[in-house]
Scaffold this active site. Sequence first.
Site, short mmCIF file in Angstrom:
data_model
loop_
_atom_site.label_atom_id
_atom_site.label_comp_id
_atom_site.label_asym_id
_atom_site.label_seq_id
_atom_site.Cartn_x
_atom_site.Cartn_y
_atom_site.Cartn_z
N GLY A 211 0.79 -1.23 0.00
CA GLY A 211 0.00 0.00 0.00
C GLY A 211 0.81 1.27 0.00
N GLY A 213 2.35 2.40 -2.58
CA GLY A 213 2.29 3.04 -3.90
C GLY A 213 3.27 2.50 -4.92
N HIS A 430 14.93 8.37 23.17
CA HIS A 430 15.97 7.36 22.94
C HIS A 430 16.82 7.73 21.72
CE1 HIS A 430 17.41 3.06 22.92
NE2 HIS A 430 17.68 3.44 21.68
N GLU A 431 16.16 7.98 20.61
CA GLU A 431 16.89 8.32 19.39
C GLU A 431 17.62 9.64 19.55
OE1 GLU A 431 17.41 6.15 17.24
OE2 GLU A 431 15.92 4.76 18.04
N1 LIG Z 1 2.62 7.82 -2.42
C1 LIG Z 1 1.32 7.82 -2.75
N2 LIG Z 1 0.75 8.93 -3.25
C2 LIG Z 1 -0.54 8.93 -3.59
N3 LIG Z 1 -1.36 7.87 -3.47
C3 LIG Z 1 -0.87 6.75 -2.97
C4 LIG Z 1 0.50 6.67 -2.59
N4 LIG Z 1 0.73 5.43 -2.13
C5 LIG Z 1 -0.42 4.75 -2.24
N5 LIG Z 1 -1.40 5.53 -2.72
C6 LIG Z 1 -2.78 5.15 -2.94
O1 LIG Z 1 -2.94 3.82 -2.53
C7 LIG Z 1 -3.37 3.00 -3.61
C8 LIG Z 1 -2.72 1.65 -3.53
O2 LIG Z 1 -1.34 1.76 -3.76
P1 LIG Z 1 -0.58 0.69 -4.61
O3 LIG Z 1 -1.47 -0.39 -5.08
O4 LIG Z 1 0.24 1.38 -5.62
O5 LIG Z 1 0.35 0.12 -3.48
P2 LIG Z 1 1.39 -1.05 -3.59
O6 LIG Z 1 2.59 -0.58 -2.87
O7 LIG Z 1 1.53 -1.50 -4.97
O8 LIG Z 1 0.68 -2.10 -2.69
P3 LIG Z 1 0.72 -3.68 -2.79
O9 LIG Z 1 2.06 -4.07 -2.31
O10 LIG Z 1 -0.38 -4.05 -1.85
O11 LIG Z 1 0.44 -4.02 -4.22
C9 LIG Z 1 -3.00 3.76 -4.84
O12 LIG Z 1 -3.85 3.46 -5.89
C10 LIG Z 1 -3.14 5.20 -4.39
O13 LIG Z 1 -4.47 5.61 -4.50
ZN LIG Z 2 19.01 2.64 20.39
#
Ligand SMILES: Nc1ncnc2c1ncn2[C@@H]1O[C@H](COP(=O)(O)OP(=O)(O)OP(=O)(O)O)[C@@H](O)[C@H]1O
Ligand SMILES: [Zn+2]
Length: 667
Positions: A211, A213, A430-431
């Site tokens: 998720g 992107g 901590h950091e």
């Molecule tokens: N950086 C971002 N900017 C804008 N929208 C985002 C972003 N990241 C995720 N989204 C939204 O979340 C939706 C899902 O992201 P996406 O499917 O590209 O994630 P993914 O990393 O490929 O996930 P998975 O590993 O589950 O396939 C996108 O269609 C978008 O609407």
């Molecule tokens: Zn530490």
Amino acid sequence: MDLKRFTRGPLLWILGIVVLLLLVTTMFNGGNNYTTADTSTVVQQIQQGNVKNATVVDKDQRVELTLNKPIQVAGKSTDRIQASWVEGQGVKLTDALTAANPPKGWTAEVPKENFLVSLLFSFLPIIIIVLIFLFIMNQMQGGGSRVMNFGKSRAKLITKDTPKTTFADVAGADEAIEELQEIKEFLQAPAKFQAIGAKIPKGVLLYGPPGTGKTLLARAVAGEAGVPFYSISGSDFVEMFVGVGASRVRDLFEQAKANAPAIIFIDEIDAVGRHRGAGLGGGHDEREQTLNQLLVEMDGFDVKGGVILIAATNRPDILDPALLRPGRFDRQVVIDRPDLEGRKGILRVHGRGKPFAQDVDLDVIARRTPGFTGADLANVINEAALLTARQDQKLITMNTLEESIDRVMAGPERKSRVMSDEEKKIIAYHEGGHALVAHALPNSDPVHKITILSRGRALGYTMTLPMEDKFLATRSEMNDQLAMLLGGRTAEELVFHEPTTGASNDIEKATSIARRMITEYGMSEKLGARKFGSGNGEVFLGREMGHERDYSEQIASTIDEEVRRLIESAHDQAWEILVQYRDVLDNLVLELMEKETLSREQVLQIFAPVVVKEKRPSYAGYGKRLPSDRPPVITPKERANGNGAALPAGSPAFGAANEQQNQRDEA
Ligand SMILES: Nc1ncnc2c1ncn2[C@@H]1O[C@H](COP(=O)(O)OP(=O)(O)OP(=O)(O)O)[C@@H](O)[C@H]1O
Ligand SMILES: [Zn+2]
């Protein structure tokens, strides 16, 4: 001529015809399906068992003939036919009707025998046999033919489109976008790059949590470059039938090459690219074949053809190393959960064109959602829009947005990942402790980045960048490193008056360093320059590899004592710094709580009041005095640089070229 396509064609035709026949026959069955026959024939038919029932029509009355059990009629065994008909008031039974005694002058309708149905039934076994035969052929050919791909049609697995997505639709992933810029430029004008003979990566691996992107970003590259986007999921390659996955890979590359420049996107590549031989015994032939085919295709295709492979995974650790070799996915781009700025950007992207009420402040929403991915944030906005519509309202209010945060957060996986403010504060101290101690000591590497966003198993981390590739470490450097490692825990003690479990990794590292200083590097005055123990110092699962004791009980307890002393003095040093600059630490924590991630520039600004301690050699001369204070020789080059310092480690001129990142701490 493509033989595969040819074999697929006729089979689809046969299938179509069979379906059509079935349709036609059911249509006929539903309609008028009686033929008129002479009554005696009907009775005969009934007696022979060919017809189970028939309607006999007499004038306006309908009479049904039904077959009963055999009875004796005139001494002969025969079926008794009973007829009944409606006559004004009711139903009356007739006498026995036999072939010899048919109801005179009546005509009858006999159910028409359905020609098509019977034809179909007689052919059914043959059709089944043919299908089984084709199936076996398909198995033996090992993927030569795609005849059996009924379930999922090929067209659906590999999707092709030219996305409209651009980099502007992806927020909070600036570093990744920068990495992909080159790919975009190449796809826009491959000829330009070919002319110069520039080497373009064949494959880019995007990795990060679900998720974040990855798919979106890959689509954006295609959208920016205006090239077709072929996409398939790794799990679609994994099929029951041996060879199907491999043939799909071939097919995918064929299609993309025919339409180059193009992007091939493989989502969830770990489904097919898992380490070969990592499975539990058999049953992985198909997957391995598919992976091998993928490797073959990657080696076989020339980037000059203008096809670039992008793959995504959230498990880069289980990928077969062969995939990551040069000439394959040699470019790897991390896509992490967005930090505060990233979340603001993503909320703005998804809030575009949405009717927000006056009170809505997306920055506040961003601040309330640490740990959320892009998909989560998109979800928050969408939930809010849905709620608003359901309540028949026109504008999305702040309250609605807050409510949808809770909804998204309550999702099954999110709960555990989002920290409470209290936890956040502990991690920040901590950091901050690590960073402040590292900054105040002269011999530690400069702080590059601090974050309190959890990542993998680490809750937060402080990243320092070494100024140069070091082959030697001085005792002062090691002492400072010990103090820096203990800085996190010391800050916890100082502020919260008790340590947490978060420092276990720091303590393990510090112990190992202190031990090696004494047993390997001769850095203890008490024990001198001797090696104790036969291990090579490599620590695996907290135990030194091949360590064998070759010293007395007494020495062992002295070693323990010395380790304790080193760590205690490092702790004292960290404590001293943190007490002296408690205000700076508090400021740092406030900023960290707010921004979650601080860059080098931001950190330096906060650390401005800190006076870095002076560099002093830490002498281990076993009690002897230094013979003289004569400084070491200065090379002509050092002189030319105007750099006369004995230890050039602190000079920034030496660090610029070094990009090696040293993730020193996982708290
Ligand atoms: N950086 C971002 N900017 C804008 N929208 C985002 C972003 N990241 C995720 N989204 C939204 O979340 C939706 C899902 O992201 P996406 O499917 O590209 O994630 P993914 O990393 O490929 O996930 P998975 O590993 O589950 O396939 C996108 O269609 C978008 O609407
Ligand atoms: Zn530490």
